[in-house]
Design a protein around this motif. Structure first.
Motif, short mmCIF file in Angstrom:
data_model
loop_
_atom_site.label_atom_id
_atom_site.label_comp_id
_atom_site.label_asym_id
_atom_site.label_seq_id
_atom_site.Cartn_x
_atom_site.Cartn_y
_atom_site.Cartn_z
N GLY A 283 42.55 16.71 75.09
CA GLY A 283 43.59 16.19 75.97
C GLY A 283 44.56 15.34 75.17
N TYR A 284 45.82 15.40 75.55
CA TYR A 284 46.84 14.62 74.86
C TYR A 284 47.88 14.22 75.90
N ASP B 293 57.75 16.04 71.20
CA ASP B 293 57.63 17.03 70.13
C ASP B 293 56.18 17.13 69.64
N VAL B 294 55.49 15.99 69.57
CA VAL B 294 54.08 16.01 69.18
C VAL B 294 53.26 16.76 70.23
N VAL B 295 53.54 16.52 71.50
CA VAL B 295 52.82 17.21 72.57
C VAL B 295 52.98 18.72 72.45
N GLU B 296 54.19 19.17 72.17
CA GLU B 296 54.42 20.62 72.00
C GLU B 296 53.57 21.18 70.87
N HIS B 297 53.51 20.46 69.76
CA HIS B 297 52.69 20.89 68.62
C HIS B 297 51.21 20.95 69.02
N VAL B 298 50.74 19.92 69.71
CA VAL B 298 49.33 19.88 70.13
C VAL B 298 49.01 21.08 71.02
N ARG B 299 49.85 21.34 72.00
CA ARG B 299 49.62 22.46 72.91
C ARG B 299 49.53 23.79 72.16
N ALA B 300 50.37 23.99 71.17
CA ALA B 300 50.46 25.27 70.48
C ALA B 300 49.45 25.44 69.34
N ASN B 301 48.97 24.32 68.78
CA ASN B 301 48.23 24.42 67.52
C ASN B 301 46.89 23.70 67.44
N ASN C 143 45.82 13.96 63.12
CA ASN C 143 46.46 12.82 62.44
C ASN C 143 47.09 13.21 61.11
N ASN C 144 46.62 14.28 60.50
CA ASN C 144 47.18 14.75 59.23
C ASN C 144 48.14 15.92 59.40
N SER C 145 48.52 16.21 60.64
CA SER C 145 49.39 17.36 60.91
C SER C 145 50.84 17.05 60.56
N PRO C 146 51.62 18.11 60.31
CA PRO C 146 53.06 17.91 60.08
C PRO C 146 53.76 17.27 61.28
N ALA C 147 53.27 17.54 62.47
CA ALA C 147 53.90 16.98 63.68
C ALA C 147 53.76 15.46 63.71
#
Length: 100
Positions: A38-39, A24-32, A67-71
Motif C-alpha cells: 500500500g502507498y 509521480d512516486v505513486v504512479e511509479h509504485v503502482r506500475a513497478n 527507497n532505492n528506486s529512481p522514482a
C-alpha cells in the motif's frame, strides 16, 4: 509487514510542486512495485503545506527496492529545495490492520 509514515512540509507557495512530485512516486509504485502492499499520500486539510505518506511493504527487501528506486531519487531532487524542514519518518512493524 513494514510500514513507513512520513510527514513532509513544503515551503509556502510550493504545494503544487510537492503534490505532483508525490503523485509521480505513486504512479511509479503502482506500475513497478508489486511488493509494495500500500502507498497512500495525503494533504492536510487545514495546513495544505503538510503532506503525509503511509507506505506498507511486504518485507525489508521491498522497502529497500522502493527507497532505492529512481522514482524516490527524482522525488528528492524536486523536494529538497522546496522542503520546509526535515522530513519526519517513522518506521514501524505493522501489528494490526483492516483490509478493504
Amino acid at each position: 509487514m513494514l510500514a513507513i509514515t512520513a510527514i513532509i512540509r513544503a515551503k509556502k507557495g510550493h504545494e503544487p510542486a510537492m503534490r505532483q512530485a508525490l503523485l509521480d512516486v505513486v504512479e511509479h509504485v503502482r506500475a513497478n512495485e508489486p511488493s509494495t502492499v500500500g502507498y497512500y499520500v495525503s494533504q492536510d486539510v487545514d495546513s495544505p503545506r503538510i503532506f503525509s505518506t503511509y507506505e506498507r511493504y511486504l518485507d525489508q527487501a521491498a522497502m529497500d527496492r522502493h527507497n532505492n528506486s529512481p522514482a524516490v531519487a527524482r522525488f528528492f531532487e524536486v523536494a529538497k529545495p522546496i522542503l520546509d524542514g526535515e522530513v519526519i519518518v517513522v518506521l514501524a512493524n505493522e501489528i494490526a490492520s483492516k483490509r478493504e
